[in-house]
Design a protein around this motif. Sequence first.
Motif, PDB file in Angstrom:
ATOM      1  N   PRO A  19     126.554  54.702   1.487  1.00 62.52           N
ATOM      2  CA  PRO A  19     125.332  54.372   0.569  1.00 62.52           C
ATOM      3  C   PRO A  19     124.470  53.237   1.345  1.00 62.52           C
ATOM      4  O   PRO A  19     125.210  52.324   1.950  1.00 62.52           O
ATOM      5  CB  PRO A  19     125.867  53.913  -0.825  1.00 62.52           C
ATOM      6  CG  PRO A  19     127.160  53.316  -0.593  1.00 62.52           C
ATOM      7  CD  PRO A  19     127.753  54.179   0.734  1.00 62.52           C
ATOM      8  N   GLY A  20     123.241  53.516   1.243  1.00 66.81           N
ATOM      9  CA  GLY A  20     122.321  52.378   1.840  1.00 66.81           C
ATOM     10  C   GLY A  20     120.884  52.399   1.642  1.00 66.81           C
ATOM     11  O   GLY A  20     120.247  51.512   1.191  1.00 66.81           O
ATOM     12  N   LEU A  21     120.430  53.572   1.532  1.00 66.71           N
ATOM     13  CA  LEU A  21     119.080  53.872   1.399  1.00 66.71           C
ATOM     14  C   LEU A  21     119.100  53.796  -0.401  1.00 66.71           C
ATOM     15  O   LEU A  21     119.784  54.491  -1.167  1.00 66.71           O
ATOM     16  CB  LEU A  21     118.436  55.002   1.637  1.00 66.71           C
ATOM     17  CG  LEU A  21     118.019  55.204   3.319  1.00 66.71           C
ATOM     18  CD1 LEU A  21     117.665  56.819   3.355  1.00 66.71           C
ATOM     19  CD2 LEU A  21     117.152  54.250   3.389  1.00 66.71           C
ATOM     20  N   PRO A  22     117.823  53.406  -0.839  1.00 65.91           N
ATOM     21  CA  PRO A  22     117.656  53.133  -2.470  1.00 65.91           C
ATOM     22  C   PRO A  22     117.431  54.751  -2.734  1.00 65.91           C
ATOM     23  O   PRO A  22     116.669  55.413  -2.257  1.00 65.91           O
ATOM     24  CB  PRO A  22     116.212  52.267  -2.458  1.00 65.91           C
ATOM     25  CG  PRO A  22     115.677  52.334  -1.252  1.00 65.91           C
ATOM     26  CD  PRO A  22     116.747  52.375  -0.109  1.00 65.91           C
ATOM     27  N   TRP A  23     118.071  54.836  -3.892  1.00 60.14           N
ATOM     28  CA  TRP A  23     117.855  56.283  -4.546  1.00 60.14           C
ATOM     29  C   TRP A  23     116.412  56.510  -5.012  1.00 60.14           C
ATOM     30  O   TRP A  23     115.726  55.440  -5.371  1.00 60.14           O
ATOM     31  CB  TRP A  23     118.955  56.370  -5.699  1.00 60.14           C
ATOM     32  CG  TRP A  23     120.124  56.594  -5.359  1.00 60.14           C
ATOM     33  CD1 TRP A  23     121.055  55.932  -4.063  1.00 60.14           C
ATOM     34  CD2 TRP A  23     121.129  57.360  -6.010  1.00 60.14           C
ATOM     35  NE1 TRP A  23     122.246  56.454  -4.183  1.00 60.14           N
ATOM     36  CE2 TRP A  23     122.264  57.047  -5.265  1.00 60.14           C
ATOM     37  CE3 TRP A  23     121.138  58.193  -6.789  1.00 60.14           C
ATOM     38  CZ2 TRP A  23     123.429  57.837  -5.253  1.00 60.14           C
ATOM     39  CZ3 TRP A  23     122.510  58.802  -7.219  1.00 60.14           C
ATOM     40  CH2 TRP A  23     123.463  58.610  -6.635  1.00 60.14           C
ATOM     41  N   ILE A  24     116.090  57.650  -4.982  1.00 62.37           N
ATOM     42  CA  ILE A  24     114.603  57.940  -5.442  1.00 62.37           C
ATOM     43  C   ILE A  24     114.609  58.648  -6.894  1.00 62.37           C
ATOM     44  O   ILE A  24     115.738  59.177  -7.432  1.00 62.37           O
ATOM     45  CB  ILE A  24     114.083  59.261  -4.670  1.00 62.37           C
ATOM     46  CG1 ILE A  24     114.256  58.974  -3.230  1.00 62.37           C
ATOM     47  CG2 ILE A  24     112.585  59.686  -5.381  1.00 62.37           C
ATOM     48  CD1 ILE A  24     113.100  57.575  -2.875  1.00 62.37           C
ATOM     49  N   GLU A  25     113.706  58.116  -7.736  1.00 63.05           N
ATOM     50  CA  GLU A  25     113.505  58.386  -9.258  1.00 63.05           C
ATOM     51  C   GLU A  25     112.348  58.630  -9.366  1.00 63.05           C
ATOM     52  O   GLU A  25     111.434  58.497  -8.835  1.00 63.05           O
ATOM     53  CB  GLU A  25     114.348  57.338 -10.113  1.00 63.05           C
ATOM     54  CG  GLU A  25     113.565  55.882  -9.695  1.00 63.05           C
ATOM     55  CD  GLU A  25     114.362  54.593 -10.154  1.00 63.05           C
ATOM     56  OE1 GLU A  25     115.592  54.727 -10.519  1.00 63.05           O
ATOM     57  OE2 GLU A  25     113.549  53.593 -10.603  1.00 63.05           O
ATOM     58  N   VAL A  26     112.017  59.173 -10.740  1.00 58.11           N
ATOM     59  CA  VAL A  26     110.669  59.378 -11.282  1.00 58.11           C
ATOM     60  C   VAL A  26     110.018  58.134 -11.912  1.00 58.11           C
ATOM     61  O   VAL A  26     110.855  57.471 -12.415  1.00 58.11           O
ATOM     62  CB  VAL A  26     110.719  60.403 -12.293  1.00 58.11           C
ATOM     63  CG1 VAL A  26     109.410  60.581 -13.092  1.00 58.11           C
ATOM     64  CG2 VAL A  26     111.084  61.893 -11.839  1.00 58.11           C
ATOM     65  N   ALA A  27     108.680  57.857 -11.622  1.00 54.29           N
ATOM     66  CA  ALA A  27     108.184  56.532 -11.790  1.00 54.29           C
ATOM     67  C   ALA A  27     107.889  56.606 -13.179  1.00 54.29           C
ATOM     68  O   ALA A  27     107.869  57.548 -14.065  1.00 54.29           O
ATOM     69  CB  ALA A  27     106.907  56.402 -11.192  1.00 54.29           C
ATOM     70  N   ALA A  28     108.165  55.619 -14.112  1.00 55.84           N
ATOM     71  CA  ALA A  28     108.050  55.638 -15.495  1.00 55.84           C
ATOM     72  C   ALA A  28     106.642  55.483 -15.825  1.00 55.84           C
ATOM     73  O   ALA A  28     105.808  54.725 -15.324  1.00 55.84           O
ATOM     74  CB  ALA A  28     108.718  54.237 -15.839  1.00 55.84           C
TER      75      ALA A  28
ATOM     76  N   TRP B 189     128.489  63.935   0.150  1.00 62.03           N
ATOM     77  CA  TRP B 189     127.375  63.312   0.591  1.00 62.03           C
ATOM     78  C   TRP B 189     126.506  62.911  -0.814  1.00 62.03           C
ATOM     79  O   TRP B 189     125.542  62.304  -0.664  1.00 62.03           O
ATOM     80  CB  TRP B 189     126.399  64.466   1.273  1.00 62.03           C
ATOM     81  CG  TRP B 189     127.359  65.042   2.295  1.00 62.03           C
ATOM     82  CD1 TRP B 189     127.946  64.208   3.424  1.00 62.03           C
ATOM     83  CD2 TRP B 189     127.709  66.425   2.691  1.00 62.03           C
ATOM     84  NE1 TRP B 189     128.484  65.015   4.368  1.00 62.03           N
ATOM     85  CE2 TRP B 189     128.407  66.415   3.624  1.00 62.03           C
ATOM     86  CE3 TRP B 189     127.418  67.531   1.805  1.00 62.03           C
ATOM     87  CZ2 TRP B 189     129.107  67.486   4.105  1.00 62.03           C
ATOM     88  CZ3 TRP B 189     128.065  68.732   2.274  1.00 62.03           C
ATOM     89  CH2 TRP B 189     128.756  68.768   3.471  1.00 62.03           C
ATOM     90  N   GLY B 190     127.036  63.403  -2.016  1.00 59.94           N
ATOM     91  CA  GLY B 190     126.254  62.799  -3.225  1.00 59.94           C
ATOM     92  C   GLY B 190     126.299  61.436  -3.476  1.00 59.94           C
ATOM     93  O   GLY B 190     125.443  60.811  -4.351  1.00 59.94           O
ATOM     94  N   GLY B 191     126.891  60.389  -2.676  1.00 55.56           N
ATOM     95  CA  GLY B 191     126.790  59.083  -2.831  1.00 55.56           C
ATOM     96  C   GLY B 191     125.538  58.588  -2.115  1.00 55.56           C
ATOM     97  O   GLY B 191     125.462  57.246  -2.049  1.00 55.56           O
ATOM     98  N   SER B 192     125.204  59.240  -1.393  1.00 55.84           N
ATOM     99  CA  SER B 192     124.050  58.762  -0.401  1.00 55.84           C
ATOM    100  C   SER B 192     122.588  58.864  -1.016  1.00 55.84           C
ATOM    101  O   SER B 192     122.113  59.616  -1.577  1.00 55.84           O
ATOM    102  CB  SER B 192     123.824  59.798   0.955  1.00 55.84           C
ATOM    103  OG  SER B 192     122.951  59.146   1.770  1.00 55.84           O
TER     104      SER B 192
END
Length: 470
Positions: free
Chosen positions: A6-15, A166-169
């Motif tokens: 893990p290293g890159l920040p995960w992507i999420e939908v903007a609130a 790969w799901g932890g990336s």
Amino acid sequence: MTGAPPGLPWIEVAAGAPYFQDQTGASWHPVGQNDSIDWPELAPLFRRRDLPAVERHLRWLKANGVTCLRLMLEDARGRHRFLEKPAGRFVPAMVQVWDDLFALCEKVGLYILLTPLDTFWMWMRWKQHPWNVANGGPLATMREALLSAETRVAVKARLDFAISRWGGSGALFAWDLWNEIHPAHARDDASCFGEVIDDLSRHVRMREQELHGRSHLQTVSIYGPELRWKPDQPLQEPIFRHPALDFATIHIYRERSIDDPRNTVAPARAMGEIVRECLAEITDGRPFLDTEHGPIHSFKDRRVTLPEPFDDEYFRHMSWAHLASGGAGGGMRWPNRHPHVLTPGMRVVQRAMTGFLPLIDWRSFRRRNVCVEGAAKGHHLFACGDKRQAIAWLLRARSLAEDGRMRRDVPARPAVLTLPMADGAVQVTEWDTTGGAVVRVSEQAVRDGELRYETTPFVADMALAITATP
């Protein structure tokens, strides 16, 4: 053990906004294209033939504004890029490909939109696929792919393997749980789509939570023309409004324009119209983006590779029509060229768009499509906005050259743009979509709920970012 730390920040939908951000709160945009582990630029991953070449390529993409690649876990066109062979046995050389690609994307800072099944080539080359019951697999025919209990088990097993490895990336942007879901995968009956999506979505989220303590975003794609071709099928609800999915996507094609372009304006107009129609189907404010488009009929059926200058302009027009109409990012091209890669000119387009993106506060941009409410006489208008911000892209009308591209031998002229906005002062930034640079920044007053703005003269097209000032 995962294939990439893990290293890159995960992507999420903007609130509260139909766009994306990373877990630090920074805006993030899907700028990229479809790729394949067997296409020229990523092919050296296989058997680790030339990992430095792939890393150089990924760094070049990053330098040109690319943030995301859409990929399938296998390339089912031939016999040598199956993820499993036989069914249930994961091919070590393919696992190594994905270990290396995730590690490189983490290192470079690129994201992957990942789909587990190459459903098109599975259908076309079904006789040779390891999941065919004749080859020891779980499925007799692709016409039962969504109905077969044994196939559902196989899909979940494939997803489980990918999640554990790969799901932890953070490099995994999102899952496209089923590439181009189609009634033909369920004996021409789409009524099962909702149940299939719900089952796969819950399974993936549960497994990711168990292993990684959180889950990636999810979507499901469809070949866009099916929405028009099959009005009797229940397609809109699962694609645009399924409660388990985080964002909506379709593959944007249209006959005689996007599929087989004869000029660079008609495809842009089709893109804008389709994005507007899709946004109208979404009722909860989730993001929308195209995840596949391109001259598929020209390339696949007519065996024509578009001339590079024409294709570069076609690509630029499609990208800006998508963004300005309210899509997230510029859409994701399927190359449909020989060789099967995007041109250097298309990378210039992506870099120019990435330069424009910081001009808008996306995390507070609750846009709606305003193409019909706005106007720009003598120009095709693509626009979206809310009370405090807007994006507009203006494309000069009736200005095509004989080769189908925009004329460059005509005098520059201004456009007069009107858009609905809240009264007050706004800053208007004009943007050169070819050179990727600011043309002019000016202050303007909005009165009686309407912005009226005259641009500097331009020859072919111009983008504008409009933001309220304190």
